[in-house]
Every structure is written in C-alpha cells, then in structure tokens.
Design a protein around this motif. Structure first.
Motif, PDB file in Angstrom:
ATOM      1  N   GLY A  11     -16.271  -3.575   4.356  1.00 62.87           N
ATOM      2  CA  GLY A  11     -15.008  -2.851   4.297  1.00 62.87           C
ATOM      3  C   GLY A  11     -15.208  -1.349   4.254  1.00 62.87           C
ATOM      4  O   GLY A  11     -14.513  -0.597   4.908  1.00 62.87           O
ATOM      5  N   LEU A  12     -16.174  -0.870   3.491  1.00 61.64           N
ATOM      6  CA  LEU A  12     -16.448   0.580   3.415  1.00 61.64           C
ATOM      7  C   LEU A  12     -16.926   1.127   4.755  1.00 61.64           C
ATOM      8  O   LEU A  12     -16.530   2.205   5.178  1.00 61.64           O
ATOM      9  CB  LEU A  12     -17.486   0.838   2.316  1.00 61.64           C
ATOM     10  CG  LEU A  12     -16.984   0.630   0.878  1.00 61.64           C
ATOM     11  CD1 LEU A  12     -18.130   0.783  -0.111  1.00 61.64           C
ATOM     12  CD2 LEU A  12     -15.843   1.563   0.529  1.00 61.64           C
ATOM     13  N   SER A  13     -17.754   0.503   5.487  1.00 58.96           N
ATOM     14  CA  SER A  13     -18.279   0.988   6.792  1.00 58.96           C
ATOM     15  C   SER A  13     -17.153   1.099   7.800  1.00 58.96           C
ATOM     16  O   SER A  13     -17.085   2.065   8.580  1.00 58.96           O
ATOM     17  CB  SER A  13     -19.354   0.026   7.312  1.00 58.96           C
ATOM     18  OG  SER A  13     -20.434   0.001   6.401  1.00 58.96           O
ATOM     19  N   CYS A  20     -13.651   8.960  10.892  1.00 61.16           N
ATOM     20  CA  CYS A  20     -14.331   9.842  11.867  1.00 61.16           C
ATOM     21  C   CYS A  20     -13.550   9.884  13.173  1.00 61.16           C
ATOM     22  O   CYS A  20     -13.409  10.945  13.816  1.00 61.16           O
ATOM     23  CB  CYS A  20     -15.753   9.359  12.123  1.00 61.16           C
ATOM     24  SG  CYS A  20     -16.847   9.605  10.701  1.00 61.16           S
ATOM     25  N   GLY A  21     -13.029   8.774  13.607  1.00 69.81           N
ATOM     26  CA  GLY A  21     -12.276   8.753  14.857  1.00 69.81           C
ATOM     27  C   GLY A  21     -11.021   9.596  14.759  1.00 69.81           C
ATOM     28  O   GLY A  21     -10.704  10.369  15.677  1.00 69.81           O
ATOM     29  N   PHE A  22     -10.285   9.444  13.637  1.00 67.82           N
ATOM     30  CA  PHE A  22      -9.098  10.293  13.457  1.00 67.82           C
ATOM     31  C   PHE A  22      -9.441  11.771  13.398  1.00 67.82           C
ATOM     32  O   PHE A  22      -8.721  12.641  13.906  1.00 67.82           O
ATOM     33  CB  PHE A  22      -8.349   9.865  12.187  1.00 67.82           C
ATOM     34  CG  PHE A  22      -7.445   8.688  12.392  1.00 67.82           C
ATOM     35  CD1 PHE A  22      -6.294   8.810  13.190  1.00 67.82           C
ATOM     36  CD2 PHE A  22      -7.708   7.458  11.792  1.00 67.82           C
ATOM     37  CE1 PHE A  22      -5.477   7.711  13.365  1.00 67.82           C
ATOM     38  CE2 PHE A  22      -6.868   6.369  12.001  1.00 67.82           C
ATOM     39  CZ  PHE A  22      -5.745   6.486  12.797  1.00 67.82           C
ATOM     40  N   GLY A  23     -10.557  12.054  12.735  1.00 71.49           N
ATOM     41  CA  GLY A  23     -10.956  13.488  12.663  1.00 71.49           C
ATOM     42  C   GLY A  23     -11.233  14.061  14.041  1.00 71.49           C
ATOM     43  O   GLY A  23     -10.866  15.209  14.364  1.00 71.49           O
ATOM     44  N   ALA A  24     -11.858  13.283  14.877  1.00 68.23           N
ATOM     45  CA  ALA A  24     -12.175  13.767  16.237  1.00 68.23           C
ATOM     46  C   ALA A  24     -10.904  13.986  17.034  1.00 68.23           C
ATOM     47  O   ALA A  24     -10.758  14.969  17.781  1.00 68.23           O
ATOM     48  CB  ALA A  24     -13.091  12.768  16.927  1.00 68.23           C
ATOM     49  N   ILE A  25      -9.934  13.074  16.882  1.00 71.93           N
ATOM     50  CA  ILE A  25      -8.662  13.215  17.608  1.00 71.93           C
ATOM     51  C   ILE A  25      -7.940  14.471  17.170  1.00 71.93           C
ATOM     52  O   ILE A  25      -7.384  15.218  17.980  1.00 71.93           O
ATOM     53  CB  ILE A  25      -7.802  11.951  17.388  1.00 71.93           C
ATOM     54  CG1 ILE A  25      -8.474  10.760  18.095  1.00 71.93           C
ATOM     55  CG2 ILE A  25      -6.388  12.174  17.945  1.00 71.93           C
ATOM     56  CD1 ILE A  25      -7.816   9.414  17.760  1.00 71.93           C
ATOM     57  N   ILE A  26      -7.929  14.715  15.874  1.00 75.31           N
ATOM     58  CA  ILE A  26      -7.254  15.914  15.341  1.00 75.31           C
ATOM     59  C   ILE A  26      -7.906  17.183  15.881  1.00 75.31           C
ATOM     60  O   ILE A  26      -7.258  18.156  16.265  1.00 75.31           O
ATOM     61  CB  ILE A  26      -7.260  15.878  13.804  1.00 75.31           C
ATOM     62  CG1 ILE A  26      -6.376  14.725  13.297  1.00 75.31           C
ATOM     63  CG2 ILE A  26      -6.773  17.214  13.233  1.00 75.31           C
ATOM     64  CD1 ILE A  26      -6.482  14.460  11.803  1.00 75.31           C
ATOM     65  N   LEU A  27      -9.221  17.190  15.893  1.00 80.87           N
ATOM     66  CA  LEU A  27      -9.952  18.364  16.396  1.00 80.87           C
ATOM     67  C   LEU A  27      -9.619  18.631  17.863  1.00 80.87           C
ATOM     68  O   LEU A  27      -9.395  19.776  18.276  1.00 80.87           O
ATOM     69  CB  LEU A  27     -11.459  18.134  16.217  1.00 80.87           C
ATOM     70  CG  LEU A  27     -12.360  19.300  16.663  1.00 80.87           C
ATOM     71  CD1 LEU A  27     -12.024  20.560  15.864  1.00 80.87           C
ATOM     72  CD2 LEU A  27     -13.822  18.929  16.474  1.00 80.87           C
ATOM     73  N   LEU A  28      -9.540  17.555  18.671  1.00 84.59           N
ATOM     74  CA  LEU A  28      -9.185  17.709  20.085  1.00 84.59           C
ATOM     75  C   LEU A  28      -7.775  18.254  20.247  1.00 84.59           C
ATOM     76  O   LEU A  28      -7.506  19.108  21.103  1.00 84.59           O
ATOM     77  CB  LEU A  28      -9.320  16.367  20.800  1.00 84.59           C
ATOM     78  CG  LEU A  28     -10.753  15.867  21.019  1.00 84.59           C
ATOM     79  CD1 LEU A  28     -10.714  14.440  21.585  1.00 84.59           C
ATOM     80  CD2 LEU A  28     -11.494  16.796  21.961  1.00 84.59           C
ATOM     81  N   LEU A  29      -6.873  17.783  19.425  1.00 83.41           N
ATOM     82  CA  LEU A  29      -5.491  18.278  19.512  1.00 83.41           C
ATOM     83  C   LEU A  29      -5.409  19.770  19.181  1.00 83.41           C
ATOM     84  O   LEU A  29      -4.654  20.531  19.796  1.00 83.41           O
ATOM     85  CB  LEU A  29      -4.591  17.459  18.565  1.00 83.41           C
ATOM     86  CG  LEU A  29      -4.324  16.012  18.995  1.00 83.41           C
ATOM     87  CD1 LEU A  29      -3.537  15.266  17.908  1.00 83.41           C
ATOM     88  CD2 LEU A  29      -3.570  15.980  20.302  1.00 83.41           C
TER      89      LEU A  29
END
Length: 325
Positions: A11-13, A20-29
């Motif tokens: 569950g933790l992994s 990390c995926g959400f962070g990357a999307i935010i950075l791209l936006l």
C-alpha cells in the motif's frame, strides 16, 4: 510453506508512485502556463490597400521626374559655367601673351638703352690731361672703330699662316691703329696665346712715347711665337691682368683663322671674363681685324664669325680686310 508479503508494504509503494505522478503533472502545467500561444494571422490585402500603394508609387514617380528635371537644369547650368570659365581662361591667356610681349619689348628697349650708354663713352679727365682740354675729335670713331680708350692692347695671331702671308699687313695695321691714338697712358702687345712681345713688361703697362712706338714696330717685324690660332687665351690674359674700374681699355685682335672647336664656347668664356659693370658697359672694348689669308676657307670664315660675335657683345667693331695690300 508459502510466505505471504505484507499488505501494508504494498500500500505504501503505490501511494508513492501516485504522488510522484501528480507532482509531474502539476510541474508540466506550470511550465505550459507561462508561455502564451502565438497566433499568426495572415492579413488580407484589400482593394483600398492597392489603391494606397498605387498612389504612393505615383507620388514617388512624380518626385523622380522632378529630380530628373532639376538634374538636367543643373547640368545645363554647369555646361554654361564651364563655357564661361573656358572663355575667361582664353582671355587670361591673351592678356598674359600681351604682357609677355610687353616685357620682351621692355627688355629689348633696356638692352638698346644700355648699348647707347656704352656707345656714349666720352673723354675722361685723364684723357683731357693727356690730349689737352681743347682737344676735339670730329668723331669718336675712325673707320667704324671707337677710339676713346686710354689703354690699348694688341692680341696678334702669330701662327705660320699669319707670319708667312700677312705679317707686312699686320705691321702696317698696328702702325695705323697707333696713329689714331695721339697719346695713350699704356700699351701692351701679346700673341693669341697670351705670350708677351716684351716679356720684361709682363703684367705691366708699356709707357707710351714716340721712341717706344718705333721700337714696338721694329720688334714686331721679327717677332715669332707659338700660336694655336685661337684668340681666347690672349683675350683672357689681357682682361684678367689689366682690367681696372678707372681705365678705358681697348683690345685689338688680329688674326686670319680660328682652329677652335666651338665659337659659342669662346664667346661664353669671354662673356664670363669681360663682364658687364654697373653702368651697363663691358670691362673693355674688343675690336677685331681679319686678314684674308684663308680666303674661302672654313677656318677663315669661322674666325670672321667668331670676331663678329665677340665685337658685337663687347662694344667693339670687326673689320674684315678685303686684301693684304
């Protein structure tokens, strides 16, 4: 026995990956948001634009025609000015030509005046003492020869042709020359090489007297000396040795031919020695007597040409004898 993985670790992994995926999307936006999209619109050319461009073209063409007309007018003006300049240059050249002609006339008149001044030599106080205050000569020229000098020098060609054919005539002409001078302060006789007939009087004047004149003619009859048939050495010797500002001197050159190479060179040499003094006259007069020994020969004609030029330049007279009698 199969050991099962712990469900809590799984569950933790999964949560980490999702974060990390959400962070990357935010950075791209965020990156995409900072650059606005550029829209390229193609402006449609309308009929009004074409009319405006055509009017601008017509205006430019009109200005071009005006500039061409102005350039043509300037070229015409330049052509007129160049023509006027050429006319002014011609006028200046004409004026300069007239000025040069005037200067030449003035120079000619100056030379003529100087010759008149030289020709108007008169009796000096010393000549008055010698000849007497009341002495009057009908003319200062005898046979075209000016005889106003106080000192006379004979420069005689003693070459073989003169000694053989003309010596009796030489003695006679020396006597006649002495006779036209009743009395002078000094006499000297040398040959065309500058050798003295009286070596003991070299560099000095021979005192004039009746007895001395008789002795001169006697010694002249037997005088013989080396000669190169060129009077330049004798003339130089006479002028360099005896010229003085307070003396009137005449040189009599007797000869029959000229063996030198250049008449002009002799004339220039004598000009250098017999210079023009302050009053416009030469230091001494130079007279010439030509004896017709070399009649029809080139050397005789050269002597005549030389003496004519020398006597003209040096205020004297040249006499060409027609015969030896």
């Amino acid at each position: 026995m199969i050991r099962r993985r712990n469900l809590e670790e799984i569950g933790l992994s999964f949560l980490d990956v999702i974060c990390c995926g959400f962070g990357a999307i935010i950075l791209l936006l965020m990156i995409v948001k900072t650059v606005e999209p550029i829209r390229i619109e193609e402006r449609m050319i309308t009929r009004e634009d074409l009319v405006e461009k055509r009017e601008e073209l017509y205006e430019i063409q009109g200005q071009t025609r005006i500039l061409k007309r102005q350039l043509t007018d300037e070229e015409r003006q330049l052509t007129r000015e160049l023509a006027e300049l050429a006319k002014v240059e011609r006028d200046i050249n004409d004026i300069l030509g007239r000025h040069r002609a005037t200067e030449e006339d003035a120079e000619f008149q100056r030379v003529q005046r100087e010759r008149l001044v030289r020709a108007k030599q008169s009796l000096t106080a010393e000549m008055e003492r010698l000849l007497g205050v009341d002495f009057v000569r009908a003319s200062n020229t005898i046979g075209g020869v000016t005889v106003d000098s106080e000192y006379i020098i004979f420069v005689i060609d003693t070459s073989g042709s003169m000694r053989t054919y003309a010596w009796s005539a030489v003695q006679r002409k020396v006597r006649e020359a002495l006779d036209i001078y009743p009395r002078v302060r000094g006499i000297q006789i040398m040959n065309d090489m500058g050798d003295y007939m009286y070596p003991e009087y070299a560099g000095r004047w021979i005192e004039d007297s009746v007895a001395r004149r008789r002795d001169m003619l006697r010694r002249l009859a037997g005088w013989s000396a080396n000669s190169n048939s060129s009077p330049v050495e004798g003339i130089q010797q006479a002028i360099n040795t005896y010229y003085s500002r307070d003396r009137k001197i005449s040189i009599y050159v007797f000869g029959d031919d000229f063996s030198g190479r250049s008449i002009e060179r002799v004339v220039d040499t004598v000009d250098h020695v017999n210079r023009i003094v302050e009053d416009g006259s030469r230091r001494v007069r130079i007279h010439g007597v030509g004896f017709p020994v070399q009649m029809g020969g080139a050397s005789g004609a050269r002597f005549a040409a030389l003496m004519r030029e020398l006597t003209i330049r040096n205020d004297g007279t040249f006499v060409g004898l027609p015969t030896l009698q």
